[in-house]
Design an enzyme around this catalytic site. Structure first.
Site, PDB file in Angstrom:
ATOM      1  N   PRO A  40     -66.582  -3.347 108.406  1.00  0.00           N
ATOM      2  CA  PRO A  40     -66.779  -4.376 109.437  1.00  0.00           C
ATOM      3  C   PRO A  40     -66.005  -5.644 109.080  1.00  0.00           C
ATOM      4  CG  PRO A  40     -68.858  -3.352 108.861  1.00  0.00           C
ATOM      5  CD  PRO A  40     -67.850  -2.842 107.877  1.00  0.00           C
ATOM      6  N   GLU A  41     -65.211  -6.136 110.030  1.00  0.00           N
ATOM      7  CA  GLU A  41     -64.430  -7.342 109.804  1.00  0.00           C
ATOM      8  C   GLU A  41     -65.087  -8.506 110.545  1.00  0.00           C
ATOM      9  OE1 GLU A  41     -60.240  -6.756 110.324  1.00  0.00           O
ATOM     10  OE2 GLU A  41     -60.265  -4.819 109.335  1.00  0.00           O
TER      11      GLU A  41
END
Length: 271
Positions: A2-3
């Protein structure tokens, strides 16, 4: 992993359910995350109200009167707000049980996520103290990138993914921003002029804002807080599109390894 847009999406999903609630207790079924969760955290958070929820880089912060809980989702972590009596699944490792009968549940199949307690001043915690500016903040612009890049021989893609330079520009969004700015990802950071960095900073802001608006990018494990996928994957121009035509010129998109990460670019549009 997840960014920033995925973490921001999680923040927006859970924050309305947490603000003003009191943490009754921390329930740890598995403490062996990326860093072991010490039992001292249990006593630190018990009985405290959640005054605010925020994000710094890829970290989520639950602000309490005596400090903050810092959460990182690692590679496969996700958060849900659900009734505390809901039977846990195999990888549901941590519950923050709330005073309304619900809990904030951390699910992390790979256990690369983490949970930390930060005493005031929270911003001085080792995970936060050396971070660069937020990419969507007024403090981030082309002049900032140009100033820090002088003398740097590292590829510009590696440079903008350095959290000491700017936070939250992960692999997907670095490839996309560089394509929109017309900059080859392997060009040395110190050999890029100020006008091109101004274009790159604007592209980073545009790409991240668009990804947040679409709920992030669903690649492998990521889903939103409510279980629905992020839709920015439909708008990707180069990432994961090796061999497919560039949307700008039709040249096949190429892939190469830069800094141990897969990088995607157009050899004609990016110089």
């Amino acid at each position: 992993m997840p960014e920033l847009p995925e973490v921001e999406t999680s923040l927006r999903g859970i924050a309305p359910h947490l603000r003003g609630r009191r943490i009754v207790r921390l329930l740890a079924r598995e403490r062996r995350l990326r860093w072991p969760v010490p039992e001292s955290v249990d006593a630190a958070v018990a009985g405290q109200p959640i005054e605010a929820v925020s994000r710094r880089a890829k970290y989520l912060l639950l602000h309490l009167p005596r400090g903050a809980v810092i959460l990182h989702l690692g590679m496969s972590g996700s958060l849900r707000v659900l009734p505390a009596a809901t039977p846990p699944a195999l990888h549901d490792h941590i519950d923050l049980v709330l005073d309304d009968g619900r809990c904030l549940r951390l699910r992390d199949p790979r256990r690369f996520g983490s949970l930390h307690w930060a005493a005031p001043p929270v911003e001085a915690h080792p995970l936060l103290a050396q971070l660069g500016p937020e990419p969507l903040s007024p403090g981030f612009d082309g002049a900032h990138l140009y100033r820090l890049s002088r003398g740097r021989r590292a590829p510009v893609k590696t440079f903008i993914m350095d959290s000491h330079v700017v936070v939250g520009v992960g692999n997907i969004y670095a490839s996309e921003a560089l394509h929109r700015a017309g900059i080859h990802p392997h060009r040395p950071a110190g050999r890029i002029a100020l006008p091109r960095y101004e274009r790159l900073a604007a592209s980073i802001k545009t790409v991240l804002a668009a990804a947040i608006a679409e709920g992030g990018t669903s690649l492998r494990d990521f889903v939103q807080e409510d279980g629905s996928p992020g839709y920015f994957a439909r708008a990707l121009q180069v990432y994961g599109r090796a061999g497919l035509p560039c949307p700008g010129c039709g040249e096949p998109v190429r892939q190469r390894r830069i800094g141990q990460r897969s990088s995607f670019y157009c050899p004609r549009c990016q110089r």
